[in-house]
Design a protein around this motif. Sequence first.
Motif: not given
Length: 168
Positions: A79-89
């Motif tokens: 489980s990781v916490d990353v910035e929303d900007a690096v996540v593409e749905v």
Amino acid sequence: MRVYLPATFAMLAGLKETGVLTARSGWGFAVTPALTEFYSAGDEEEIAHAAFLDASEASLRLLAIGDEEDFPHRRVVVSVDVEDAVVEVQPDQGESIVKLNPPQISVDDLAAIHIDIEESEAATKSAIEVIDASDLGDEDAELAVGDALDNFMAFYDPTELPFLVELL
């Protein structure tokens, strides 16, 4: 954003050694709008658990490759916490699927590590053997995979990574 990454023990060892984990093909699982919509009658924790289970099933697929030497029958989810900007749905791929860009995760991004316990290995082994048949709708295979997914995965704090790799 919390993202659940399917992994193997060898990937954990690599994370300890280099401080970086590369999400396989950049894929992860998270609470997405599509997943939230799919589970219209559930709280946030239940929806997050669904994304976590998707990651644990994907870990079975990584183990099915057959290159895990130390623990070939133990699922791993990071489980990781990353910035929303690096996540593409990626709703066309599945409700919980996301693509990380870049796909590299730093040890500083870790929120938790989950690993099958020893008692779960037999069910995980059975699930690995039938994961493809399960994907094709074989009912017995689906039950075997479900049995593995129902098994407890031990929780480890990110600070325990060096000890996990050395002592397990």
